[in-house]
Design a protein around this motif. Sequence first.
Motif, PDB file in Angstrom:
ATOM      1  N   LYS A 100       0.826  -1.209   0.000  1.00 46.20           N
ATOM      2  CA  LYS A 100       0.000   0.000   0.000  1.00 46.20           C
ATOM      3  C   LYS A 100       0.859   1.257   0.000  1.00 46.20           C
ATOM      4  O   LYS A 100       0.383   2.343   0.305  1.00 46.20           O
ATOM      5  N   ALA A 101       2.147   1.090  -0.354  1.00 46.90           N
ATOM      6  CA  ALA A 101       3.057   2.237  -0.385  1.00 46.90           C
ATOM      7  C   ALA A 101       2.644   3.205  -1.481  1.00 46.90           C
ATOM      8  O   ALA A 101       1.983   2.828  -2.452  1.00 46.90           O
ATOM      9  N   ASP A 102       3.062   4.445  -1.345  1.00 43.08           N
ATOM     10  CA  ASP A 102       2.709   5.484  -2.309  1.00 43.08           C
ATOM     11  C   ASP A 102       3.653   5.514  -3.507  1.00 43.08           C
ATOM     12  O   ASP A 102       3.235   5.838  -4.614  1.00 43.08           O
ATOM     13  N   ILE A 103       4.919   5.196  -3.277  1.00 45.10           N
ATOM     14  CA  ILE A 103       5.919   5.176  -4.350  1.00 45.10           C
ATOM     15  C   ILE A 103       6.843   3.991  -4.119  1.00 45.10           C
ATOM     16  O   ILE A 103       7.176   3.661  -2.973  1.00 45.10           O
ATOM     17  N   PHE A 104       7.272   3.361  -5.203  1.00 50.43           N
ATOM     18  CA  PHE A 104       8.164   2.211  -5.146  1.00 50.43           C
ATOM     19  C   PHE A 104       9.447   2.537  -5.898  1.00 50.43           C
ATOM     20  O   PHE A 104       9.395   3.061  -7.005  1.00 50.43           O
ATOM     21  N   LEU A 105      10.587   2.217  -5.289  1.00 45.61           N
ATOM     22  CA  LEU A 105      11.883   2.412  -5.931  1.00 45.61           C
ATOM     23  C   LEU A 105      12.702   1.136  -5.801  1.00 45.61           C
ATOM     24  O   LEU A 105      12.783   0.553  -4.715  1.00 45.61           O
ATOM     25  N   SER A 106      13.310   0.719  -6.901  1.00 50.94           N
ATOM     26  CA  SER A 106      14.216  -0.425  -6.861  1.00 50.94           C
ATOM     27  C   SER A 106      15.604   0.053  -6.486  1.00 50.94           C
ATOM     28  O   SER A 106      16.052   1.101  -6.943  1.00 50.94           O
ATOM     29  N   LYS A 107      16.275  -0.709  -5.636  1.00 53.97           N
ATOM     30  CA  LYS A 107      17.653  -0.397  -5.267  1.00 53.97           C
ATOM     31  C   LYS A 107      18.590  -1.151  -6.201  1.00 53.97           C
ATOM     32  O   LYS A 107      18.303  -2.304  -6.520  1.00 53.97           O
ATOM     33  N   PRO A 108      19.699  -0.557  -6.584  1.00 54.97           N
ATOM     34  CA  PRO A 108      20.076   0.803  -6.247  1.00 54.97           C
ATOM     35  C   PRO A 108      19.194   1.794  -7.007  1.00 54.97           C
ATOM     36  O   PRO A 108      18.877   1.592  -8.171  1.00 54.97           O
ATOM     37  N   PHE A 109      18.780   2.847  -6.340  1.00 50.89           N
ATOM     38  CA  PHE A 109      17.898   3.826  -6.958  1.00 50.89           C
ATOM     39  C   PHE A 109      18.705   5.002  -7.492  1.00 50.89           C
ATOM     40  O   PHE A 109      19.798   5.286  -7.036  1.00 50.89           O
ATOM     41  N   ASP A 110      18.132   5.674  -8.446  1.00 53.70           N
ATOM     42  CA  ASP A 110      18.732   6.871  -9.022  1.00 53.70           C
ATOM     43  C   ASP A 110      18.489   8.040  -8.064  1.00 53.70           C
ATOM     44  O   ASP A 110      17.389   8.191  -7.522  1.00 53.70           O
ATOM     45  N   ILE A 111      19.505   8.854  -7.858  1.00 56.35           N
ATOM     46  CA  ILE A 111      19.397   9.995  -6.951  1.00 56.35           C
ATOM     47  C   ILE A 111      18.210  10.885  -7.327  1.00 56.35           C
ATOM     48  O   ILE A 111      17.427  11.286  -6.468  1.00 56.35           O
ATOM     49  N   GLU A 112      18.067  11.176  -8.587  1.00 55.44           N
ATOM     50  CA  GLU A 112      16.974  12.053  -9.028  1.00 55.44           C
ATOM     51  C   GLU A 112      15.612  11.421  -8.774  1.00 55.44           C
ATOM     52  O   GLU A 112      14.662  12.125  -8.428  1.00 55.44           O
ATOM     53  N   ASP A 113      15.503  10.097  -8.926  1.00 59.43           N
ATOM     54  CA  ASP A 113      14.232   9.422  -8.653  1.00 59.43           C
ATOM     55  C   ASP A 113      13.863   9.519  -7.178  1.00 59.43           C
ATOM     56  O   ASP A 113      12.706   9.739  -6.824  1.00 59.43           O
ATOM     57  N   PHE A 114      14.860   9.365  -6.308  1.00 57.45           N
ATOM     58  CA  PHE A 114      14.607   9.464  -4.870  1.00 57.45           C
ATOM     59  C   PHE A 114      14.194  10.881  -4.493  1.00 57.45           C
ATOM     60  O   PHE A 114      13.201  11.085  -3.790  1.00 57.45           O
ATOM     61  N   GLU A 115      14.925  11.855  -4.986  1.00 52.51           N
ATOM     62  CA  GLU A 115      14.594  13.251  -4.689  1.00 52.51           C
ATOM     63  C   GLU A 115      13.227  13.624  -5.254  1.00 52.51           C
ATOM     64  O   GLU A 115      12.449  14.327  -4.602  1.00 52.51           O
ATOM     65  N   ASP A 116      12.920  13.140  -6.454  1.00 50.51           N
ATOM     66  CA  ASP A 116      11.617  13.400  -7.058  1.00 50.51           C
ATOM     67  C   ASP A 116      10.501  12.791  -6.213  1.00 50.51           C
ATOM     68  O   ASP A 116       9.459  13.415  -6.000  1.00 50.51           O
ATOM     69  N   ALA A 117      10.723  11.587  -5.707  1.00 46.80           N
ATOM     70  CA  ALA A 117       9.716  10.929  -4.868  1.00 46.80           C
ATOM     71  C   ALA A 117       9.463  11.742  -3.596  1.00 46.80           C
ATOM     72  O   ALA A 117       8.310  11.958  -3.206  1.00 46.80           O
ATOM     73  N   LEU A 118      10.531  12.214  -2.965  1.00 52.75           N
ATOM     74  CA  LEU A 118      10.368  13.042  -1.760  1.00 52.75           C
ATOM     75  C   LEU A 118       9.575  14.304  -2.074  1.00 52.75           C
ATOM     76  O   LEU A 118       8.650  14.665  -1.338  1.00 52.75           O
ATOM     77  N   ASN A 119       9.933  14.966  -3.146  1.00 50.93           N
ATOM     78  CA  ASN A 119       9.259  16.215  -3.511  1.00 50.93           C
ATOM     79  C   ASN A 119       7.818  16.003  -3.956  1.00 50.93           C
ATOM     80  O   ASN A 119       6.978  16.879  -3.741  1.00 50.93           O
ATOM     81  N   ARG A 120       7.506  14.870  -4.561  1.00 51.52           N
ATOM     82  CA  ARG A 120       6.106  14.596  -4.956  1.00 51.52           C
ATOM     83  C   ARG A 120       5.242  14.298  -3.742  1.00 51.52           C
ATOM     84  O   ARG A 120       4.085  14.710  -3.694  1.00 51.52           O
ATOM     85  N   LEU A 121       5.805  13.584  -2.763  1.00 51.94           N
ATOM     86  CA  LEU A 121       5.012  13.209  -1.601  1.00 51.94           C
ATOM     87  C   LEU A 121       4.940  14.291  -0.546  1.00 51.94           C
ATOM     88  O   LEU A 121       4.013  14.344   0.252  1.00 51.94           O
ATOM     89  N   ILE A 122       5.926  15.175  -0.517  1.00 51.67           N
ATOM     90  CA  ILE A 122       5.916  16.338   0.369  1.00 51.67           C
ATOM     91  C   ILE A 122       6.200  17.554  -0.489  1.00 51.67           C
ATOM     92  O   ILE A 122       7.324  18.048  -0.543  1.00 51.67           O
ATOM     93  N   PRO A 123       5.199  18.036  -1.196  1.00 51.15           N
ATOM     94  CA  PRO A 123       5.420  19.100  -2.175  1.00 51.15           C
ATOM     95  C   PRO A 123       5.705  20.480  -1.602  1.00 51.15           C
ATOM     96  O   PRO A 123       6.107  21.375  -2.325  1.00 51.15           O
ATOM     97  N   ASP A 124       5.517  20.671  -0.314  1.00 55.68           N
ATOM     98  CA  ASP A 124       5.750  21.987   0.278  1.00 55.68           C
ATOM     99  C   ASP A 124       7.212  22.379   0.112  1.00 55.68           C
ATOM    100  O   ASP A 124       8.107  21.779   0.705  1.00 55.68           O
ATOM    101  N   SER A 125       7.476  23.383  -0.668  1.00 56.07           N
ATOM    102  CA  SER A 125       8.846  23.768  -0.992  1.00 56.07           C
ATOM    103  C   SER A 125       9.572  24.446   0.165  1.00 56.07           C
ATOM    104  O   SER A 125      10.773  24.634   0.113  1.00 56.07           O
ATOM    105  N   SER A 126       8.858  24.792   1.218  1.00 54.39           N
ATOM    106  CA  SER A 126       9.510  25.445   2.355  1.00 54.39           C
ATOM    107  C   SER A 126      10.050  24.452   3.373  1.00 54.39           C
ATOM    108  O   SER A 126      10.585  24.843   4.379  1.00 54.39           O
ATOM    109  N   LYS A 127       9.918  23.205   3.110  1.00 59.86           N
ATOM    110  CA  LYS A 127      10.379  22.114   3.955  1.00 59.86           C
ATOM    111  C   LYS A 127      10.905  22.571   5.286  1.00 59.86           C
ATOM    112  O   LYS A 127      11.149  22.016   6.204  1.00 59.86           O
TER     113      LYS A 127
END
Length: 123
Positions: free
Chosen positions: A96-123
């Motif tokens: 039931k996860a929101d995003i799935f990444l295969s390891k080893p994952f691409d840096i940009e894919d990981f960062e994109d996943a974080l930004n999509r799930l927490i879109p608030d740019s003021s983090k």
Amino acid sequence: MNKKILIFEDDNATAEFSGILAQQLGFEVAFRTKTDNVLNDVLEEAPDLVVMDNWIPGEGGLSSIDMLKNTASTAHIPIIFYSANTDFENLAKDSKADIFLSKPFDIEDFEDALNRLIPDSSK
């Protein structure tokens, strides 16, 4: 106040790498190396997002995600599920996860996943 990510990962190198990437994006990061008390850990840390490894001691990633998504107080927390499992695509479909990444994952894919799930740019 910074958004918080709780990373469940038993491999130190992967945990450190994931944490550095998240911190560079402005997130506060906490870590756990097992899922024996996953629900208590999540309630204690109150993260805005969980990153969950599949092959982690304790309940394991898949069961832990299921527990978190089926508990009213944690169901709203987005989860990134990642693994080096060779059949991860099928395993991820059962989660039931929101995003799935295969390891080893691409840096940009990981960062994109974080930004999509927490879109608030003021983090």
